[in-house]
Design a protein around this motif. Structure first.
Motif, PDB file in Angstrom:
ATOM      1  N   ASN A 297       6.834  -4.082  -3.126  1.00 30.19           N
ATOM      2  CA  ASN A 297       5.493  -3.982  -3.720  1.00 30.19           C
ATOM      3  C   ASN A 297       5.219  -2.575  -4.249  1.00 30.19           C
ATOM      4  O   ASN A 297       4.592  -2.408  -5.309  1.00 30.19           O
ATOM      5  CB  ASN A 297       4.429  -4.365  -2.691  1.00 30.19           C
ATOM      6  N   LEU A 298       5.687  -1.570  -3.522  1.00 28.63           N
ATOM      7  CA  LEU A 298       5.514  -0.185  -3.980  1.00 28.63           C
ATOM      8  C   LEU A 298       6.276   0.052  -5.277  1.00 28.63           C
ATOM      9  O   LEU A 298       5.748   0.664  -6.220  1.00 28.63           O
ATOM     10  CB  LEU A 298       5.995   0.784  -2.894  1.00 28.63           C
ATOM     11  N   ILE A 299       7.503  -0.430  -5.356  1.00 30.82           N
ATOM     12  CA  ILE A 299       8.305  -0.268  -6.576  1.00 30.82           C
ATOM     13  C   ILE A 299       7.637  -0.957  -7.755  1.00 30.82           C
ATOM     14  O   ILE A 299       7.590  -0.426  -8.872  1.00 30.82           O
ATOM     15  CB  ILE A 299       9.733  -0.812  -6.350  1.00 30.82           C
ATOM     16  N   VAL A 300       7.094  -2.152  -7.516  1.00 31.16           N
ATOM     17  CA  VAL A 300       6.402  -2.886  -8.583  1.00 31.16           C
ATOM     18  C   VAL A 300       5.190  -2.103  -9.072  1.00 31.16           C
ATOM     19  O   VAL A 300       4.941  -2.003 -10.279  1.00 31.16           O
ATOM     20  CB  VAL A 300       5.987  -4.289  -8.086  1.00 31.16           C
ATOM     21  N   ASP A 301       4.422  -1.530  -8.160  1.00 26.40           N
ATOM     22  CA  ASP A 301       3.251  -0.738  -8.547  1.00 26.40           C
ATOM     23  C   ASP A 301       3.645   0.479  -9.387  1.00 26.40           C
ATOM     24  O   ASP A 301       2.941   0.851 -10.335  1.00 26.40           O
ATOM     25  CB  ASP A 301       2.492  -0.275  -7.305  1.00 26.40           C
TER      26      ASP A 301
END
Length: 314
Positions: A297-301
């Motif tokens: 999720n952090l990478i996507v953000d």
């Protein structure tokens, strides 16, 4: 951006703390005696008591939890109650297979879904669009385990083919590895593609209605450049969101697919731990999966900000 990443990493602490409490309590409230389940009905009281003492099952829940979390913080996820193997190295080894399966499935999904989704948006309400939407609807409706079962039956009955059993590392034998991984990756990739295809179509359609696309076309840009350089890039954020969720889920273990194709991945490891009431295996695996999901999720953000400069994390 750096401060945002640091804040998100700090948020890992309460998230993983909450997950650790939840999975710890869930495994304790399941009916049945863990020691009895592991040793069987013929175990003597002395053997049961010895096993409970070995793994601290006679201690209070609070002390059990503190001991487990204290070990996790030092990199010790404990030992399997079944075979005595350390849990963390086993998780890492099995995660390699699950990671490869996820990447292959994602590549297959992107190759199929994004071009077809864009094509459906460009050919809106045509026979091509209707066909693509029908295929995607079937893909969303059919569970991946059902698709895998039917595919294996067709291959066995009509082509006399059965997939190889076991797992060989890509670095040990690339061709054998791809032969083993192709079918499960194809099944997961096809089912992933259905959802991404639908999202791609709707997202691109929405962007194509916007004024800047009309401006690009009015300036005489080729249709291919208009679609892929302008419309698709601005439509990627919702597409990236669903891709990130799918990858996070698969990295947690494609449980049923790994079971059907006899792949010793992380999903199969968790399922075996649950059925055998192996507390340390389930607790460690779920905590590891939660960490992976949050990192995805952090990478996507972060990719959001790269795709859309208007997004500014402060």
């Amino acid at each position: 951006m750096t401060s945002y990443i640091i804040r998100r990493l700090l948020m890992l602490v309460p998230v993983l703390f909450g997950v650790s409490i939840f999975i710890f309590l869930m495994m304790r409230v399941v009916p049945g005696d863990v020691a009895q389940t592991i040793l069987g009905t013929d175990a003597t009281p002395q053997a049961l008591e010895a096993l409970r003492n070995q793994f601290g099952l006679n201690e209070s829940y609070f002390k059990q939890y503190v001991n487990w979390v204290g070990g996790v913080l030092t990199g010790d996820f404990g030992e399997s109650m079944r075979n005595g193997r350390e849990v963390l190295p086993e998780i890492v080894n099995r995660f390699k297979l699950t990671f490869e399966l996820t990447i292959l499935a994602a590549i297959i999904s992107w190759i199929i879904s994004i071009p077809l989704g864009v094509l459906a948006a460009v050919k809106r309400n045509s026979a091509t669009d209707l066909t693509i939407r029908t295929i995607s609807l079937f893909g969303v409706s059919i569970p991946n385990f059902a698709f895998a079962t039917v595919l294996l039956l067709i291959l066995a009955l009509y082509f006399n083919y059965s997939p190889p059993i076991g797992y060989v590392s890509f670095f040990a034998d690339p061709l054998k590895n791809l032969e083993i991984m192709f079918l499960p990756s194809l099944v997961l990739g096809m089912t992933m593609a259905a959802a991404v295809m639908r999202m791609t179509r709707s997202s691109v359609l929405e962007v194509l209605r916007q004024d800047f696309v009309r401006t690009v076309r009015a300036k005489g840009a080729k249709e291919r450049i208009t679609i892929f350089n302008h419309a698709l890039r601005n439509a990627l954020i919702p597409i990236l969101t669903i891709i990130g969720m799918q990858i996070g889920t698969l990295l947690g273990g494609a449980v049923i697919i790994e079971q059907i194709f006899s792949l010793p991945g992380l999903g199969q490891y968790v399922l075996t731990g649950i059925t055998q009431r192996d507390l340390t295996v389930v607790q460690g695996s779920v905590l590891f999966i939660s960490f992976v999901f949050v990192m995805i999720n952090l990478i996507v953000d972060i990719l959001y900000a790269y795709l859309d400069p208007r997004i500014n994390y402060k």
